[in-house]
Write a protein that holds these residues in place. Structure first.
Motif, PDB file in Angstrom:
ATOM      1  N   GLY A  83      21.244  -9.603  18.517  1.00  0.00           N
ATOM      2  CA  GLY A  83      21.567  -9.694  19.940  1.00  0.00           C
ATOM      3  C   GLY A  83      22.844  -8.941  20.251  1.00  0.00           C
ATOM      4  N   ARG A  84      23.834  -9.080  19.390  1.00  0.00           N
ATOM      5  CA  ARG A  84      25.106  -8.348  19.551  1.00  0.00           C
ATOM      6  C   ARG A  84      24.866  -6.843  19.478  1.00  0.00           C
ATOM      7  N   GLN A  85      24.087  -6.413  18.482  1.00  0.00           N
ATOM      8  CA  GLN A  85      23.799  -4.984  18.346  1.00  0.00           C
ATOM      9  C   GLN A  85      23.048  -4.451  19.560  1.00  0.00           C
ATOM     10  N   LEU A  86      22.059  -5.214  20.023  1.00  0.00           N
ATOM     11  CA  LEU A  86      21.264  -4.782  21.167  1.00  0.00           C
ATOM     12  C   LEU A  86      22.130  -4.680  22.414  1.00  0.00           C
ATOM     13  N   LEU A  87      22.900  -5.702  22.698  1.00  0.00           N
ATOM     14  CA  LEU A  87      23.734  -5.675  23.902  1.00  0.00           C
ATOM     15  C   LEU A  87      24.808  -4.592  23.815  1.00  0.00           C
ATOM     16  N   SER A  88      25.393  -4.402  22.659  1.00  0.00           N
ATOM     17  CA  SER A  88      26.400  -3.337  22.487  1.00  0.00           C
ATOM     18  C   SER A  88      25.790  -1.976  22.776  1.00  0.00           C
ATOM     19  N   GLU A  89      24.589  -1.739  22.278  1.00  0.00           N
ATOM     20  CA  GLU A  89      23.909  -0.461  22.522  1.00  0.00           C
ATOM     21  C   GLU A  89      23.563  -0.299  23.999  1.00  0.00           C
ATOM     22  N   ILE A 112      25.385 -20.523  23.052  1.00  0.00           N
ATOM     23  CA  ILE A 112      25.342 -19.448  22.052  1.00  0.00           C
ATOM     24  C   ILE A 112      25.406 -18.096  22.748  1.00  0.00           C
ATOM     25  N   ALA A 113      24.584 -17.910  23.772  1.00  0.00           N
ATOM     26  CA  ALA A 113      24.590 -16.634  24.504  1.00  0.00           C
ATOM     27  C   ALA A 113      25.925 -16.431  25.213  1.00  0.00           C
ATOM     28  N   ARG A 114      26.443 -17.477  25.817  1.00  0.00           N
ATOM     29  CA  ARG A 114      27.718 -17.340  26.524  1.00  0.00           C
ATOM     30  C   ARG A 114      28.829 -16.907  25.571  1.00  0.00           C
ATOM     31  N   SER A 115      28.844 -17.448  24.369  1.00  0.00           N
ATOM     32  CA  SER A 115      29.851 -17.047  23.368  1.00  0.00           C
ATOM     33  C   SER A 115      29.680 -15.581  22.979  1.00  0.00           C
ATOM     34  N   LEU A 116      28.437 -15.167  22.798  1.00  0.00           N
ATOM     35  CA  LEU A 116      28.179 -13.764  22.473  1.00  0.00           C
ATOM     36  C   LEU A 116      28.693 -12.870  23.592  1.00  0.00           C
ATOM     37  N   TYR A 117      28.338 -13.193  24.823  1.00  0.00           N
ATOM     38  CA  TYR A 117      28.757 -12.360  25.950  1.00  0.00           C
ATOM     39  C   TYR A 117      30.282 -12.296  26.046  1.00  0.00           C
ATOM     40  N   GLU A 118      30.946 -13.430  25.897  1.00  0.00           N
ATOM     41  CA  GLU A 118      32.412 -13.439  25.957  1.00  0.00           C
ATOM     42  C   GLU A 118      33.012 -12.577  24.852  1.00  0.00           C
ATOM     43  N   SER A 119      32.408 -12.615  23.655  1.00  0.00           N
ATOM     44  CA  SER A 119      32.938 -11.826  22.539  1.00  0.00           C
ATOM     45  C   SER A 119      32.777 -10.329  22.770  1.00  0.00           C
ATOM     46  N   LEU A 120      31.881  -9.943  23.687  1.00  0.00           N
ATOM     47  CA  LEU A 120      31.680  -8.530  24.016  1.00  0.00           C
ATOM     48  C   LEU A 120      32.381  -8.135  25.315  1.00  0.00           C
ATOM     49  N   GLY A 121      33.273  -9.005  25.794  1.00  0.00           N
ATOM     50  CA  GLY A 121      34.111  -8.648  26.935  1.00  0.00           C
ATOM     51  C   GLY A 121      33.643  -9.162  28.283  1.00  0.00           C
ATOM     52  N   GLU A 145      30.498 -10.798  34.082  1.00  0.00           N
ATOM     53  CA  GLU A 145      30.632  -9.344  34.221  1.00  0.00           C
ATOM     54  C   GLU A 145      31.557  -8.801  33.139  1.00  0.00           C
ATOM     55  N   ALA A 146      31.341  -7.535  32.845  1.00  0.00           N
ATOM     56  CA  ALA A 146      32.196  -6.833  31.880  1.00  0.00           C
ATOM     57  C   ALA A 146      32.412  -5.405  32.366  1.00  0.00           C
ATOM     58  N   SER A 147      33.586  -4.895  32.122  1.00  0.00           N
ATOM     59  CA  SER A 147      33.860  -3.487  32.380  1.00  0.00           C
ATOM     60  C   SER A 147      33.247  -2.676  31.254  1.00  0.00           C
ATOM     61  N   LEU A 148      32.688  -1.539  31.609  1.00  0.00           N
ATOM     62  CA  LEU A 148      32.106  -0.660  30.590  1.00  0.00           C
ATOM     63  C   LEU A 148      33.023   0.524  30.343  1.00  0.00           C
TER      64      LEU A 148
END
Length: 148
Positions: A83-89, A112-121, A145-148
């Motif tokens: 999930g981390r790899q997919l969202l990062s890509e 679980i998803a919320r923690s993943l999203y937070e860890s990706l900004g 939301e996250a800045s890209l």
């Protein structure tokens, strides 16, 4: 471990997408929802490890904003960092397509998803009360939301 790759999904993949999600989440999209998304011009992606399909994602790109509408990792592959790899890509691809921010909604109970999203900004930017159907009534959606 093999590298996760993404390919665009087509109308020929819609049954596959609905089947993958139905065995992986409690509240899956239907094939008709995937078809509507594809017909609306959203970007549908299939995630693969070698030839094995392990996930999917749906993104709506509007001007400089990317909206993650759906992301799923196959039940048998969950908990392995895909999930981390997919969202990062996805974040990288959307930035390459001119997006400056990405938005998503997540069930309040999906820690679980919320923690993943937070860890990706991603950070919380709102709430949609009683947005999702739940086993007992309705559940809030947390907007992020996250800045890209």
């Amino acid at each position: 471990m093999s590298t996760l790759t993404l390919r665009p999904a087509s109308a020929l993949d819609l049954t596959l997408l609905a089947t993958l999600e139905a065995r992986s989440t409690a509240h899956p999209w239907s094939e008709a929802q995937y078809r509507g998304s594809l017909e609306s011009g959203h970007q549908l992606f299939i995630a693969q490890l070698d030839a094995e399909i392990v996930g999917l994602a749906v993104i709506m790109l509007v001007l400089d904003e990317a909206h993650l509408l759906n992301i799923v990792i196959d039940h048998d592959w969950q908990g392995q960092g895909l999930g981390r790899q997919l969202l990062s890509e996805l974040m990288l691809r959307m930035r390459q397509q001119g997006a400056l921010r990405m938005f998503l909604e997540v069930r309040e109970s999906n820690t679980i998803a919320r923690s993943l999203y937070e860890s990706l900004g991603f950070s919380e930017c709102g709430i949609r009360k009683h947005y999702y159907r739940a086993e007992q009534g309705r559940e809030h959606a947390i907007l992020m939301e996250a800045s890209l």
